[in-house]
Design an enzyme around this catalytic site. Structure first.
Site, PDB file in Angstrom:
ATOM      1  N   CYS A   1       0.478   3.272   3.321  1.00 58.56           N
ATOM      2  CA  CYS A   1       0.967   2.867   4.608  1.00 58.56           C
ATOM      3  C   CYS A   1       2.093   3.332   5.363  1.00 58.56           C
ATOM      4  O   CYS A   1       3.085   3.497   4.147  1.00 58.56           O
ATOM      5  CB  CYS A   1       0.938   1.411   4.663  1.00 58.56           C
ATOM      6  SG  CYS A   1      -0.505   0.305   4.896  1.00 58.56           S
TER       7      CYS A   1
ATOM      8  N   ASN B   1     -13.373  10.054  -1.424  1.00 62.08           N
ATOM      9  CA  ASN B   1     -13.973   9.180  -2.448  1.00 62.08           C
ATOM     10  C   ASN B   1     -13.838   7.631  -1.527  1.00 62.08           C
ATOM     11  O   ASN B   1     -12.837   7.284  -1.509  1.00 62.08           O
ATOM     12  CB  ASN B   1     -13.293   8.938  -3.731  1.00 62.08           C
ATOM     13  CG  ASN B   1     -13.464  10.016  -4.445  1.00 62.08           C
ATOM     14  OD1 ASN B   1     -14.774  10.710  -4.557  1.00 62.08           O
ATOM     15  ND2 ASN B   1     -12.754  10.018  -5.391  1.00 62.08           N
TER      16      ASN B   1
ATOM     17  N   HIS C   1      -6.749   2.227   1.679  1.00 63.86           N
ATOM     18  CA  HIS C   1      -6.415   2.575   3.104  1.00 63.86           C
ATOM     19  C   HIS C   1      -7.035   4.209   3.308  1.00 63.86           C
ATOM     20  O   HIS C   1      -7.321   4.783   2.580  1.00 63.86           O
ATOM     21  CB  HIS C   1      -4.736   2.902   2.772  1.00 63.86           C
ATOM     22  CG  HIS C   1      -4.238   3.575   3.999  1.00 63.86           C
ATOM     23  ND1 HIS C   1      -3.083   2.802   4.610  1.00 63.86           N
ATOM     24  CD2 HIS C   1      -4.278   4.588   4.759  1.00 63.86           C
ATOM     25  CE1 HIS C   1      -2.712   3.263   5.741  1.00 63.86           C
ATOM     26  NE2 HIS C   1      -3.391   4.586   5.854  1.00 63.86           N
TER      27      HIS C   1
ATOM     28  N   GLN D   1      -8.729  13.426  -0.216  1.00 61.15           N
ATOM     29  CA  GLN D   1      -8.064  14.295  -0.867  1.00 61.15           C
ATOM     30  C   GLN D   1      -8.470  15.889  -1.127  1.00 61.15           C
ATOM     31  O   GLN D   1      -9.357  16.280  -0.313  1.00 61.15           O
ATOM     32  CB  GLN D   1      -8.251  14.132  -2.606  1.00 61.15           C
ATOM     33  CG  GLN D   1      -8.008  12.606  -2.871  1.00 61.15           C
ATOM     34  CD  GLN D   1      -7.994  12.510  -4.387  1.00 61.15           C
ATOM     35  OE1 GLN D   1      -7.497  13.240  -5.114  1.00 61.15           O
ATOM     36  NE2 GLN D   1      -8.624  11.433  -4.688  1.00 61.15           N
TER      37      GLN D   1
ATOM     38  N   CYS E   1       0.880  -1.227  -0.159  1.00 63.67           N
ATOM     39  CA  CYS E   1       0.084   0.237   0.015  1.00 63.67           C
ATOM     40  C   CYS E   1       1.037   1.298  -0.013  1.00 63.67           C
ATOM     41  O   CYS E   1       1.830   1.219   0.787  1.00 63.67           O
ATOM     42  CB  CYS E   1      -0.797  -0.027   1.371  1.00 63.67           C
ATOM     43  SG  CYS E   1      -1.712   1.477   1.605  1.00 63.67           S
TER      44      CYS E   1
ATOM     45  N   SER F   1      -8.956   4.416  -5.159  1.00 56.79           N
ATOM     46  CA  SER F   1      -7.806   3.699  -5.835  1.00 56.79           C
ATOM     47  C   SER F   1      -7.177   2.925  -4.907  1.00 56.79           C
ATOM     48  O   SER F   1      -6.408   2.055  -5.323  1.00 56.79           O
ATOM     49  CB  SER F   1      -6.873   4.572  -6.524  1.00 56.79           C
ATOM     50  OG  SER F   1      -6.251   5.328  -5.681  1.00 56.79           O
TER      51      SER F   1
ATOM     52  N   HIS G   1      -8.425   7.304   3.358  1.00 53.55           N
ATOM     53  CA  HIS G   1      -7.665   8.803   3.068  1.00 53.55           C
ATOM     54  C   HIS G   1      -8.705   9.418   2.213  1.00 53.55           C
ATOM     55  O   HIS G   1      -9.681   9.104   2.013  1.00 53.55           O
ATOM     56  CB  HIS G   1      -6.609   8.264   1.950  1.00 53.55           C
ATOM     57  CG  HIS G   1      -6.983   7.859   0.749  1.00 53.55           C
ATOM     58  ND1 HIS G   1      -7.320   6.513   0.450  1.00 53.55           N
ATOM     59  CD2 HIS G   1      -7.289   8.338  -0.576  1.00 53.55           C
ATOM     60  CE1 HIS G   1      -7.607   6.239  -0.677  1.00 53.55           C
ATOM     61  NE2 HIS G   1      -7.529   7.296  -1.458  1.00 53.55           N
TER      62      HIS G   1
ATOM     63  N   HIS H   1      -3.955   0.486   8.058  1.00 56.34           N
ATOM     64  CA  HIS H   1      -4.493   0.250   6.738  1.00 56.34           C
ATOM     65  C   HIS H   1      -6.092  -0.468   6.772  1.00 56.34           C
ATOM     66  O   HIS H   1      -6.816  -0.219   5.865  1.00 56.34           O
ATOM     67  CB  HIS H   1      -3.724  -0.813   6.064  1.00 56.34           C
ATOM     68  CG  HIS H   1      -3.899  -1.167   4.660  1.00 56.34           C
ATOM     69  ND1 HIS H   1      -3.618  -0.337   3.684  1.00 56.34           N
ATOM     70  CD2 HIS H   1      -4.698  -2.201   4.162  1.00 56.34           C
ATOM     71  CE1 HIS H   1      -4.079  -0.723   2.349  1.00 56.34           C
ATOM     72  NE2 HIS H   1      -4.704  -2.126   2.735  1.00 56.34           N
TER      73      HIS H   1
END
Ligand code: H2U
Ligand code: ZN
Length: 344
Positions: A49, A147, A158, A162, A46, A155, A160, A109
């Site tokens: 990570c 997202n 993990h 943006q 990943c 994508s 996250h 993760h």
């Protein structure tokens, strides 16, 4: 209202077609694969990570709570060339400058915002506020979003989000800005402050609330389980949130996202994001900070809503009413289905 009707979205100045009876139709179309629940706490492959190498060759450093870095594949760049001022009217182009960042919500993760502790979600709230404050000094529009899930195009599992920041208002915020400004000029009150008061009076579209925040399925929702998160105090931008409001935000996020996961007992996919008043120094009495949540699922973990056909060519349409969606979300437990006793 069980018969087809249209509802007005005052924030976007557009209409949505509501067809409640259509949910009975048979579905033999595409089935999604529900996301797997099991993930390791650390995945050596990943790129988010701690300590791992990203596609760009850079290393993601060890981090304790959250991490922010410039997107290696940024859709916006700080330096772009000026364009010739004389573009033909039917072939207009405009210069744009900006930057894109990635925010890791946790070094782990295997977690999601729904399953993180309130103090850990508070770290994410603080990083949103901090990043907004920093980027809005340079860029007029700072879009913070997540997202969540492969179905929404994430994508990587993990946890996250943006940030895309740019020197101009994108189309949707520009419409929201115009609509809120017009409403304020006519009524002398922010649209979303009046809207929140009206929703609280009716109560039937409220999903979850606490001392500082309210979540509703908006009257004009398009996505089946779309929600709108509003602060009780009509603040304009994230950095204005005080300590109690930030704690309460972590609480309401945990409760909303747990309900979402419990709806179909999966890691519920969605796109969410914040709409702050544009530009840090702009006087914006018409604007109220808010977050939109747009989940794609309709009737089960495997059947999603498609915005196609009439929705692309005519206007958005929804099958179940906002009131039915709110009722379903409201009836769910706030204990996560994976944390129930029979599911240790
Ligand atoms: P999404 O899962 O929402 O696509 O966000 C992940 C972002 O991470 C994506 O915008 C970036 C992608 O460009 N990324 C990097 O910056 N570095 C990498 O090594 C892989 C992905
Ligand atoms: Zn990871």
């Amino acid at each position: 209202m069980q018969k087809p009707h249209r509802r007005y979205n005052p924030l976007m100045d557009e209409w949505v077609l509501v067809s409640p009876h259509r949910l009975e139709r048979p579905w033999q179309g595409q089935q999604e694969t529900p996301p797997a629940d099991e993930r390791p706490t650390y995945d050596p492959a990943c790129y988010l990570c701690p300590g791992n190498r990203r596609a760009s060759g850079e290393y993601t450093p060890p981090y304790e709570n959250t991490l922010v870095f410039t997107n290696d594949f940024a859709a916006l760049l700080p330096e772009t060339e000026p364009l010739s001022p004389s573009t033909p009217p039917l072939f207009r182009v405009a210069r744009v400058r900006g930057t894109c960042r990635v925010i890791c919500f946790s070094p782990r993760h295997d977690v999601t915002l729904a399953r993180m502790s309130r103090p850990d979600i508070r770290h994410v709230v603080d990083i949103w506020c901090e990043q907004y404050g920093e980027l809005a000094r340079t860029y007029r529009w700072v879009q913070i979003f997540e997202n969540h899930g492969a179905m929404m195009g994430a994508s990587n599992p993990h946890p996250h989000g943006q940030i895309w920041a740019l020197d101009t208002l994108p189309t949707t915020p520009a419409r929201e800005d115009r609509a809120q400004r017009r409403y304020f000029d006519t009524h002398g009150q922010p649209l979303l402050a009046d809207y929140l008061a009206a929703e609280c009076a009716q109560a039937e579209r409220i999903v979850v609330e606490n001392e500082h925040w309210v979540v509703v399925v908006p009257f004009w929702a398009v996505w089946p389980f779309e929600t709108l998160l509003l602060p009780r105090r009509p603040v304009r931008r994230l950095p204005s949130l005080n300590d109690a409001e930030r704690d309460a935000l972590a609480d309401i996020l945990k409760r909303l996202l747990t309900r979402y996961d419990n709806l179909f007992e999966i890691d519920f996919p969605y796109s969410m994001g914040w709409h702050n008043a544009p530009g840090l120094d702009e006087d914006a009495p018409h604007w109220v900070l808010h977050a939109h949540f747009y989940p794609p699922l309709l009737r089960s973990a495997t059947v999603r809503k498609f915005l196609v056909g009439f929705e692309m060519l005519g206007e958005p349409q929804r099958d179940l009413t906002a009131e039915q969606a709110a009722e379903r979300l409201r009836s769910l437990a706030e204990q996560h289905y994976l944390e129930r006793e029979e599911n240790p």
